[in-house]
Scaffold this active site. Structure first.
Site, short mmCIF file in Angstrom:
data_model
loop_
_atom_site.label_atom_id
_atom_site.label_comp_id
_atom_site.label_asym_id
_atom_site.label_seq_id
_atom_site.Cartn_x
_atom_site.Cartn_y
_atom_site.Cartn_z
N GLU A 25 5.87 11.81 12.41
CA GLU A 25 5.97 11.41 10.99
C GLU A 25 5.26 12.35 10.03
O GLU A 25 4.47 11.96 9.17
CB GLU A 25 5.43 9.97 10.84
CG GLU A 25 6.17 8.99 11.75
CD GLU A 25 5.63 7.57 11.70
OE1 GLU A 25 4.76 7.28 10.87
OE2 GLU A 25 6.07 6.74 12.52
N HIS A 39 14.21 2.59 13.23
CA HIS A 39 13.75 1.27 12.78
C HIS A 39 14.68 0.85 11.65
O HIS A 39 14.62 1.39 10.55
CB HIS A 39 12.30 1.33 12.27
CG HIS A 39 11.29 1.61 13.34
ND1 HIS A 39 11.06 0.77 14.40
CD2 HIS A 39 10.43 2.65 13.51
CE1 HIS A 39 10.11 1.26 15.18
NE2 HIS A 39 9.72 2.41 14.67
N ASP A 87 14.68 -0.75 16.64
CA ASP A 87 14.73 -2.19 16.47
C ASP A 87 15.58 -2.47 15.23
O ASP A 87 15.75 -1.60 14.37
CB ASP A 87 13.35 -2.84 16.37
CG ASP A 87 12.35 -2.07 15.51
OD1 ASP A 87 11.16 -1.99 15.88
OD2 ASP A 87 12.77 -1.51 14.46
N GLU A 93 12.59 4.66 18.89
CA GLU A 93 11.81 3.44 18.60
C GLU A 93 12.71 2.34 18.00
O GLU A 93 12.33 1.64 17.10
CB GLU A 93 10.67 3.74 17.61
CG GLU A 93 9.72 4.83 18.02
CD GLU A 93 8.56 4.99 17.07
OE1 GLU A 93 8.35 4.13 16.20
OE2 GLU A 93 7.82 5.99 17.18
N ASN A 128 8.92 13.58 16.10
CA ASN A 128 9.38 12.20 16.00
C ASN A 128 9.18 11.67 14.58
O ASN A 128 8.12 11.88 13.98
CB ASN A 128 8.56 11.34 16.99
CG ASN A 128 9.12 9.94 17.18
OD1 ASN A 128 10.30 9.78 17.48
ND2 ASN A 128 8.28 8.93 17.01
O1 G3I Z 1 -4.23 -5.85 21.34
C1 G3I Z 1 -5.19 -4.83 21.17
C2 G3I Z 1 -6.57 -5.33 21.49
O2 G3I Z 1 -6.63 -5.76 22.84
C3 G3I Z 1 -7.55 -4.20 21.25
O3 G3I Z 1 -8.86 -4.62 21.53
C4 G3I Z 1 -7.41 -3.68 19.83
C5 G3I Z 1 -8.34 -2.50 19.65
O4 G3I Z 1 -7.99 -1.87 18.41
O5 G3I Z 1 -6.09 -3.24 19.58
C6 G3I Z 1 -5.10 -4.23 19.80
O6 G3I Z 1 -3.89 -3.58 19.76
C7 G3I Z 1 -3.29 -3.32 18.53
C8 G3I Z 1 -1.85 -3.04 18.94
O7 G3I Z 1 -1.07 -2.60 17.85
C9 G3I Z 1 -1.21 -4.27 19.58
O8 G3I Z 1 -1.06 -5.25 18.61
C10 G3I Z 1 -3.90 -2.08 17.87
O9 G3I Z 1 -5.17 -2.37 17.35
C11 G3I Z 1 -2.98 -1.62 16.75
O10 G3I Z 1 -3.45 -0.36 16.24
C12 G3I Z 1 -1.57 -1.39 17.30
O11 G3I Z 1 -0.70 -1.01 16.26
C13 G3I Z 1 0.39 -0.15 16.69
C14 G3I Z 1 0.62 0.88 15.59
O12 G3I Z 1 1.75 1.71 15.91
C15 G3I Z 1 -0.62 1.78 15.44
O13 G3I Z 1 -0.86 2.43 16.66
C16 G3I Z 1 1.65 -0.99 16.89
O14 G3I Z 1 1.48 -1.84 18.02
C17 G3I Z 1 2.85 -0.09 17.11
O15 G3I Z 1 4.06 -0.85 17.16
C18 G3I Z 1 2.98 0.96 16.01
O16 G3I Z 1 4.01 1.80 16.38
C19 G3I Z 1 4.38 2.82 15.43
C20 G3I Z 1 4.71 4.09 16.20
O17 G3I Z 1 3.58 4.50 16.94
C21 G3I Z 1 5.20 5.17 15.26
N1 G3I Z 1 6.36 4.72 14.50
C22 G3I Z 1 6.11 3.49 13.73
C23 G3I Z 1 5.66 2.38 14.67
C24 G3I Z 1 5.45 1.08 13.92
O18 G3I Z 1 4.36 1.22 13.04
#
Ligand code: G3I
Length: 366
Positions: free
Chosen positions: A175, A253, A285, A283, A217
């Site tokens: 990005e 997306h 959805d 990715e 990406n």
């Molecule tokens: O569940 C954990 C928890 O166990 C842990 O202690 C905590 C520590 O920070 O994190 C928790 O996980 C979170 C995770 O999502 C699951 O909910 C993370 O904090 C959080 O940062 C994470 O966000 C992810 C986000 O990227 C940032 O990394 C999303 O799941 C994920 O779907 C999103 O994906 C991005 C792609 O990488 C790039 N393209 C866009 C896409 C959507 O934003």
């Protein structure tokens, strides 16, 4: 051998359950199995033909983003992935903030869990993402330009080297194009290192893992719009400079209200392929909360969009893989970002939706 197929009429089936008929060998002596009238309320691994079989019939890898904590805590989540997919992306566990939360101190524990699960289930792994303006630990933001270059190079080198031989690909830079204006995103990397940070990241990644496919990406770059054109010009320049880039991930997306035009996605994939690059849907959805109509209507429309857009990949020889950003509506980033939605292939009870049928139809060119 019983082969499960979906009745044609099931395309518009409600999420309450798909009509499953015994296909190929016809019904058994007792006649077709009773049709499920409602999705099981308790999650269970659906007894349906693995999606990976259809994907392999088209020569594609089919994958999903997964989360380590769900793989270890939810057997139906893990089992459904293992049944249907052969390509895995860590949804967040291999990014900068979880892997190097403090300078020079690396934590690969969650990424290693995910890679071990993939290896135990015969799935390939795509690393995601070495450099992204989000999920970067706060300590990076206070570095001088010289310190930032050292930190970026070290992070990419150490993470890519750690997973060398265990991942088949990396999203090296994620990005980097701004949402508007067709220019590079104003990120700490661009401000601190200049536009060459992108080429430099690919060179360091290639040196650390000479075998992995290296991808750029991005999102909203799937069709032929301003941002897609900027992404095309970016990777065209990298190719012309001899930067070691192997392909482009189109995140896909999608809002069902405004999906990208199939012909635009096809033209964009083709022009990227003409650069000698692979492309993949990285990715995917499909959000449907804004669609009018009842669930059955919205799920049918969603299934058609999945079918048509995955079909563009199947029609493009350079498009080698399709990855969904999660696979069950029980766990999608969309809910927390856009509001409650049902964007994926399986419902919250892990039962297949028309979206699953649409993807299967696309792979089988039905
Ligand atoms: O569940 C954990 C928890 O166990 C842990 O202690 C905590 C520590 O920070 O994190 C928790 O996980 C979170 C995770 O999502 C699951 O909910 C993370 O904090 C959080 O940062 C994470 O966000 C992810 C986000 O990227 C940032 O990394 C999303 O799941 C994920 O779907 C999103 O994906 C991005 C792609 O990488 C790039 N393209 C866009 C896409 C959507 O934003």
């Amino acid at each position: 051998m019983t082969h499960w197929r979906y009745a044609q009429g099931a395309r518009a089936a409600t999420a309450a359950g798909l009509a499953l008929l015994v296909g190929c060998g016809g019904s058994g002596p007792e006649g077709p199995s009773p049709l499920p009238t409602t999705a099981p309320t308790t999650p269970e691994i659906a007894e349906i033909a693995p999606l990976v079989g259809a994907a392999r019939a088209s020569g594609r890898w089919v994958g999903s983003a997964v989360q380590a904590n769900l793989l270890s805590a939810d057997a139906v989540y893990a089992g459904t992935f293992a049944r249907h997919f052969d390509y895995l992306t860590a949804e967040w566990e291999m990014k900068w903030d979880p892997t190097e939360p403090t300078p020079g101190v690396f934590d690969f524990s969650l990424g290693d869990q995910i890679v071990a699960f993939a290896e135990a289930n015969g799935a390939r792994v795509k690393g995601h993402a070495l450099l992204w303006h989000q999920a970067t630990p706060s300590w990076v933001e206070s570095l001088s330009s010289a310190e930032l270059q050292i930190a970026v190079d070290a992070h990419i080198r150490i993470v890519a080297a750690h997973y060398a031989g265990r991942v088949v690909a990396w999203d090296v830079v994620n990005e980097a194009i701004a949402d508007e204006g067709g220019v590079l995103r104003d990120s700490l990397f661009l401000r601190g290192l200049g536009p060459d940070y992108i080429a430099s990241a690919f060179r360091v990644a290639r040196e650390a893992d000479p075998q992995a496919l290296l991808f750029y990406n991005d999102y909203n770059t799937e069709g032929m719009g301003t941002k897609a054109n900027a992404a095309y010009e970016l990777v065209k320049g990298l190719v012309e400079q001899g930067v070691p880039i192997d392909g482009v991930g189109l995140q896909m997306h999608v809002s069902a209200r405004f999906p990208p035009r199939v012909e635009d996605v096809a033209a964009n994939m083709r022009r990227l392929a003409d650069l000698g690059l692979l492309v993949n849907i990285s990715e995917m959805d499909v959000r449907i909360r804004e669609l009018p109509g009842d669930s059955a209507t919205r799920f049918a429309a969603q299934g058609a969009i999945y079918r048509d857009l995955v079909g563009v990949c199947v029609a493009e020889p350079a498009c080698h893989a399709v990855t969904f950003w999660g696979f069950t509506d029980a766990h999608s980033w969309v809910d927390g970002t856009f509001g409650a939605d049902d964007p994926l292939l399986f419902d919250e009870a892990y039962q297949p939706k028309p979206a699953f049928s649409g993807v299967e139809d696309a792979f089988l060119r039905r």
